[in-house]
Motif scaffolding. Structure first.
Motif, mmCIF file in Angstrom:
data_model
loop_
_atom_site.group_PDB
_atom_site.id
_atom_site.type_symbol
_atom_site.label_atom_id
_atom_site.label_comp_id
_atom_site.label_asym_id
_atom_site.label_seq_id
_atom_site.Cartn_x
_atom_site.Cartn_y
_atom_site.Cartn_z
ATOM 1 N N GLU A 197 0.807 -1.213 0.000
ATOM 2 C CA GLU A 197 0.000 0.000 0.000
ATOM 3 C C GLU A 197 0.847 1.274 0.000
ATOM 4 O O GLU A 197 0.506 2.258 -0.660
ATOM 5 C CB GLU A 197 -0.923 0.004 1.227
ATOM 6 N N TRP A 198 1.965 1.268 0.724
ATOM 7 C CA TRP A 198 2.766 2.483 0.890
ATOM 8 C C TRP A 198 4.224 2.338 0.455
ATOM 9 O O TRP A 198 4.718 3.181 -0.284
ATOM 10 C CB TRP A 198 2.726 2.938 2.347
ATOM 11 N N CYS A 199 4.886 1.279 0.910
ATOM 12 C CA CYS A 199 6.324 1.163 0.648
ATOM 13 C C CYS A 199 6.559 0.477 -0.699
ATOM 14 O O CYS A 199 7.135 -0.614 -0.787
ATOM 15 C CB CYS A 199 7.004 0.389 1.787
ATOM 16 N N LEU A 200 6.105 1.140 -1.742
ATOM 17 C CA LEU A 200 6.183 0.580 -3.088
ATOM 18 C C LEU A 200 7.632 0.569 -3.581
ATOM 19 O O LEU A 200 8.464 1.363 -3.139
ATOM 20 C CB LEU A 200 5.318 1.395 -4.045
ATOM 21 N N ARG A 205 5.033 5.918 -0.839
ATOM 22 C CA ARG A 205 4.133 6.942 -0.305
ATOM 23 C C ARG A 205 4.438 7.165 1.176
ATOM 24 O O ARG A 205 3.621 6.890 2.065
ATOM 25 C CB ARG A 205 2.693 6.490 -0.498
ATOM 26 N N CYS A 206 5.610 7.669 1.443
ATOM 27 C CA CYS A 206 6.100 7.775 2.822
ATOM 28 C C CYS A 206 5.264 8.716 3.680
ATOM 29 O O CYS A 206 5.107 8.492 4.889
ATOM 30 C CB CYS A 206 7.553 8.239 2.825
ATOM 31 N N GLU A 207 4.730 9.779 3.074
ATOM 32 C CA GLU A 207 4.056 10.810 3.863
ATOM 33 C C GLU A 207 2.850 10.266 4.616
ATOM 34 O O GLU A 207 2.550 10.713 5.734
ATOM 35 C CB GLU A 207 3.615 11.965 2.947
ATOM 36 N N THR A 208 2.132 9.302 4.026
ATOM 37 C CA THR A 208 0.923 8.793 4.656
ATOM 38 C C THR A 208 1.106 7.406 5.271
ATOM 39 O O THR A 208 0.167 6.837 5.822
ATOM 40 C CB THR A 208 -0.234 8.723 3.638
#
Length: 216
Positions: A197-200, A205-208
């Motif tokens: 979801e985030w650590c692609l 998408r580090c901010e969220t």
């Protein structure tokens, strides 16, 4: 902050954001064992299709799978990809299961976790991640599973080297965390979910990300 506290705080942050994962989705320990081989180098949706094919043909038993000619087994598990290789690996694993425990999970209780892991790693086609997945999810042993997602997240947090060996990465968790099957189960599941979801791999998408507060 010591390593145990840090890892538990990261776990809590992921769980607070995502809730419980309820892994591994399967109806039996044997189904988990099969899925651990089929999931090599593919996604879970493809594994589910292959398992459903085995179920539809009433072939989801160790005896039935071992009795199948390898090409027929490969055809059934085709959705999982690399089906010829996986058919061979799956039959190798089940042959070991027969010879070691006569298809009895209870018979494996006589082995320590370390000895059972060493046994699994003697099976051709069963690597460290697959062995640990079988131990944790099928046999409910406290054996931490690590993968490319684990390496990516914890390297980006400057906690491990990018080229860290599998066993060293596994030990990074096992050396300090309580030897708790449910904790290990949920920790691995949450790492995978956060990575997807985030650590692609590209454009994270580090901010969220729920682990953003732990970035240096």
């Amino acid at each position: 902050m010591n390593r145990e506290s840090l890892l538990l705080d990261m776990f809590a942050a992921m769980q607070n954001e995502l809730g419980n994962s309820e892994w591994w989705p399967a109806e039996s320990a044997f189904e988990v064992m099969v899925g651990a081989v089929l999931t090599q180098n593919t996604n879970w949706k493809n594994v589910e299709k292959a398992i459903h094919a085995l179920k539809d043909q009433k072939m989801l038993t160790p005896q039935a799978i071992l009795a199948l000619p390898q090409d027929e087994l490969a055809a059934l598990i085709r959705p999982a990809g690399y089906f010829n290789v996986k058919a061979k690996r799956l039959q190798n694993l089940l042959r070991w299961f027969q010879e070691t425990a006569d298809y009895s999970f209870a018979a494996l209780d006589t082995f320590s976790t370390d000895d059972l892991r060493a046994e699994l790693l003697t099976v051709n086609g069963i690597g460290q991640e697959t062995a640990d997945s079988i131990l944790l999810y099928a046999l409910e042993r406290p054996s931490f599973v690590v993968d490319t997602y684990t390496r990516r997240i914890f390297n980006r947090h400057s906690l491990v080297e990018e080229d860290i060996y599998y066993d060293d990465l596994r030990d990074y968790f096992m050396d300090v965390l309580p030897q708790d099957v449910q904790l290990f189960n949920e920790y691995h599941a949450l790492v995978v979910r956060v990575a997807k979801e985030w650590c692609l791999k590209k454009e994270p998408r580090c901010e969220t990300c729920p682990l953003q507060p732990f970035l240096e």
